[in-house]
Scaffold this motif. Structure first.
Motif, PDB file in Angstrom:
ATOM      1  N   ARG A   1      -9.788   1.684  13.498  1.00  0.00           N
ATOM      2  CA  ARG A   1     -10.139   1.014  12.051  1.00  0.00           C
ATOM      3  C   ARG A   1      -9.125   1.311  11.035  1.00  0.00           C
ATOM      4  NH1 ARG A   1     -15.945   0.854  10.118  1.00  0.00           N
ATOM      5  NH2 ARG A   1     -14.756  -0.416   8.410  1.00  0.00           N
ATOM      6  N   SER A   2      -8.583   2.602  10.832  1.00  0.00           N
ATOM      7  CA  SER A   2      -7.825   3.132   9.705  1.00  0.00           C
ATOM      8  C   SER A   2      -6.644   2.171  10.061  1.00  0.00           C
ATOM      9  CB  SER A   2      -7.632   4.623   9.843  1.00  0.00           C
ATOM     10  OG  SER A   2      -6.795   5.101   8.931  1.00  0.00           O
ATOM     11  N   ASP A   3      -5.778   2.034  11.203  1.00  0.00           N
ATOM     12  CA  ASP A   3      -4.786   1.523  11.303  1.00  0.00           C
ATOM     13  C   ASP A   3      -4.677   0.071  11.004  1.00  0.00           C
ATOM     14  OD1 ASP A   3      -3.598   4.117  12.169  1.00  0.00           O
ATOM     15  OD2 ASP A   3      -3.619   3.873  14.273  1.00  0.00           O
ATOM     16  N   VAL A   4      -5.525  -0.800  11.540  1.00  0.00           N
ATOM     17  CA  VAL A   4      -5.821  -2.112  11.768  1.00  0.00           C
ATOM     18  C   VAL A   4      -6.466  -2.486  10.276  1.00  0.00           C
ATOM     19  CG1 VAL A   4      -8.031  -2.530  12.544  1.00  0.00           C
ATOM     20  CG2 VAL A   4      -6.310  -4.197  13.042  1.00  0.00           C
ATOM     21  N   GLU A   5      -7.086  -1.672   9.705  1.00  0.00           N
ATOM     22  CA  GLU A   5      -7.779  -2.200   8.190  1.00  0.00           C
ATOM     23  C   GLU A   5      -6.421  -1.823   7.228  1.00  0.00           C
ATOM     24  OE1 GLU A   5     -11.421  -0.881   6.858  1.00  0.00           O
ATOM     25  OE2 GLU A   5     -12.407  -1.672   8.910  1.00  0.00           O
ATOM     26  N   ALA A   6      -5.866  -1.155   7.433  1.00  0.00           N
ATOM     27  CA  ALA A   6      -4.400  -0.601   6.430  1.00  0.00           C
ATOM     28  C   ALA A   6      -3.471  -1.832   6.702  1.00  0.00           C
ATOM     29  CB  ALA A   6      -4.023   0.601   6.771  1.00  0.00           C
ATOM     30  N   LEU A   7      -3.241  -2.317   7.714  1.00  0.00           N
ATOM     31  CA  LEU A   7      -2.351  -3.312   8.152  1.00  0.00           C
ATOM     32  C   LEU A   7      -3.002  -4.842   7.360  1.00  0.00           C
ATOM     33  CD1 LEU A   7      -0.097  -4.831   9.365  1.00  0.00           C
ATOM     34  CD2 LEU A   7      -1.471  -4.845  11.542  1.00  0.00           C
TER      35      LEU A   7
ATOM     36  N   ILE B   1      -9.747  -0.942  -3.073  1.00  0.00           N
ATOM     37  CA  ILE B   1      -9.044  -1.757  -2.127  1.00  0.00           C
ATOM     38  C   ILE B   1      -9.215  -3.207  -2.984  1.00  0.00           C
ATOM     39  CG2 ILE B   1      -9.027  -3.162   0.254  1.00  0.00           C
ATOM     40  CD1 ILE B   1     -10.848  -0.668   1.224  1.00  0.00           C
ATOM     41  N   LEU B   2     -10.030  -3.707  -3.504  1.00  0.00           N
ATOM     42  CA  LEU B   2      -9.638  -5.355  -3.942  1.00  0.00           C
ATOM     43  C   LEU B   2      -8.952  -5.209  -5.193  1.00  0.00           C
ATOM     44  CD1 LEU B   2     -10.914  -7.828  -4.650  1.00  0.00           C
ATOM     45  CD2 LEU B   2     -12.709  -7.059  -6.132  1.00  0.00           C
ATOM     46  N   GLU B   3      -8.799  -4.080  -6.093  1.00  0.00           N
ATOM     47  CA  GLU B   3      -7.860  -4.194  -7.158  1.00  0.00           C
ATOM     48  C   GLU B   3      -6.433  -3.947  -6.891  1.00  0.00           C
ATOM     49  OE1 GLU B   3      -9.105  -0.516  -9.173  1.00  0.00           O
ATOM     50  OE2 GLU B   3     -10.950  -1.243 -10.096  1.00  0.00           O
TER      51      GLU B   3
ATOM     52  N   VAL C   1       1.428  -1.603  -0.889  1.00  0.00           N
ATOM     53  CA  VAL C   1       1.400   0.130  -0.393  1.00  0.00           C
ATOM     54  C   VAL C   1       0.046   0.379  -0.692  1.00  0.00           C
ATOM     55  CG1 VAL C   1       2.368   1.945  -0.674  1.00  0.00           C
ATOM     56  CG2 VAL C   1       3.753   0.100  -0.559  1.00  0.00           C
ATOM     57  N   GLY C   2      -0.247   0.037  -2.093  1.00  0.00           N
ATOM     58  CA  GLY C   2      -1.791   0.606  -2.801  1.00  0.00           C
ATOM     59  C   GLY C   2      -2.746   0.255  -2.031  1.00  0.00           C
ATOM     60  N   ALA C   3      -2.714  -0.991  -1.418  1.00  0.00           N
ATOM     61  CA  ALA C   3      -3.918  -1.473  -0.521  1.00  0.00           C
ATOM     62  C   ALA C   3      -4.084  -0.917   0.633  1.00  0.00           C
ATOM     63  CB  ALA C   3      -3.822  -2.962  -0.481  1.00  0.00           C
ATOM     64  N   ARG C   4      -2.995  -0.552   1.361  1.00  0.00           N
ATOM     65  CA  ARG C   4      -2.812   0.228   2.630  1.00  0.00           C
ATOM     66  C   ARG C   4      -3.464   1.741   2.376  1.00  0.00           C
ATOM     67  NH1 ARG C   4       1.983  -2.826   3.530  1.00  0.00           N
ATOM     68  NH2 ARG C   4       3.318  -0.993   2.726  1.00  0.00           N
TER      69      ARG C   4
END
Length: 277
Positions: free
Chosen positions: A103-109, A204-206, A214-217
């Motif tokens: 989840r960490s990998d795919v949600e960061a993507l 995450i939204l911001e 980069v910040g979202a990931r």
């Protein structure tokens, strides 16, 4: 949602439009299609052509008809693994670490792609979901909070505008909804977790609204790191409670039953019935 079929009004054109709506995540599993009389008007084809198209979509497993209940988008995700494998995983909770790593990998993507590609409509939806999360927190509505948590991450997958990523995430969250890997209620019940989770979703939204990939990931990874830590702490607390309860039961069983304490009246000397006493 549906548009008029221009030029060649064939069943194949209707099939192609519905398939595109499903593939892009606009039509979700369980969504009901408009009634036939409404749908023929929306796509501007004859009833025989529409019926032929719906039959084709049913034969392909994309739609299901319920007698007297309409036509629905089929459950295309189903179980990611076979039932025996899901049961095997459930008996070995150590798999949660692999699940959270995935989840960490795919949600960061997904978060990074959403920051780059989200439309105004995508950003409006994500903002509205976070507002609803805040309202659920204020009213202490755990069930709605859990549902919105999944909805928020699915909306990020949609905002990434990658069809394979979208359906991969939906499969991932199907496992979360079934509670195979962990209970959302256990996570939300951990002290301070719901407030922290809301702030992480806002972060995450911001970053998505700021188009900061980069910040979202980074915000998505930090969110999963917190989930991992909170679940581990909740598991430790649960284990300690279980041990303490067993210890209490064992100790109480070996202790003498406390005597009833005497009241003030019990301590007063008895009155003599002899008047001359």
């Amino acid at each position: 949602m549906f548009t008029r079929i221009s030029h060649v009004r064939t069943a194949d054109a209707v099939v192609e439009q519905v398939e595109a709506l499903i593939l892009r995540g606009i039509l979700r599993p369980g969504d009901r299609l408009p009634a036939e009389r409404d749908l023929v008007t929306q796509v501007d084809v004859s009833r025989p052509i529409l019926r032929e198209a719906l039959k084709t979509l049913e034969d392909r497993g994309l739609l299901v008809s319920r007698p007297g209940g309409g036509t629905y988008v089929a459950d295309l995700i189903g179980s990611v693994f076979s039932e025996p494998l899901v049961a095997l995983v459930a008996r070995h909770p150590a798999a949660i670490e692999d699940y959270l790593e995935f989840r960490s990998d795919v949600e960061a993507l997904a978060a990074g792609r959403a920051a780059e590609r989200a439309t105004a409509a995508d950003r409006a939806l994500l903002s509205r979901i976070v507002e609803a999360m805040a309202a659920a927190l204020e009213t202490d509505d755990h069930a709605t909070d859990a549902r919105l948590d999944v909805e928020f991450h699915q909306a990020i997958g949609e905002a990434a505008h990658n069809m394979i990523l979208l359906h991969t995430l939906r499969a991932c969250y199907r496992l979360l909804e079934t509670g195979v890997y962990f209970s959302q209620q256990r996570l939300f019940g951990h002290p301070g977790a719901r407030v922290a989770l809301l702030e992480q979703h806002r972060a995450i939204l911001e970053r998505i609204l700021a188009r900061d990939a980069v910040g979202a990931r980074q915000a998505a990874v930090a969110h999963i790191d917190f989930v991992r830590s909170a679940l581990a702490e909740a598991a430790r607390d649960s284990a300690r409670d279980a041990v303490s309860s067993l210890r209490l039961d064992r100790r109480l069983a070996g202790l003498p039953t406390p005597r009833r304490s005497r009241t003030r009246q019990d301590h007063r000397p008895a009155r003599s019935s002899d008047p001359g006493a």
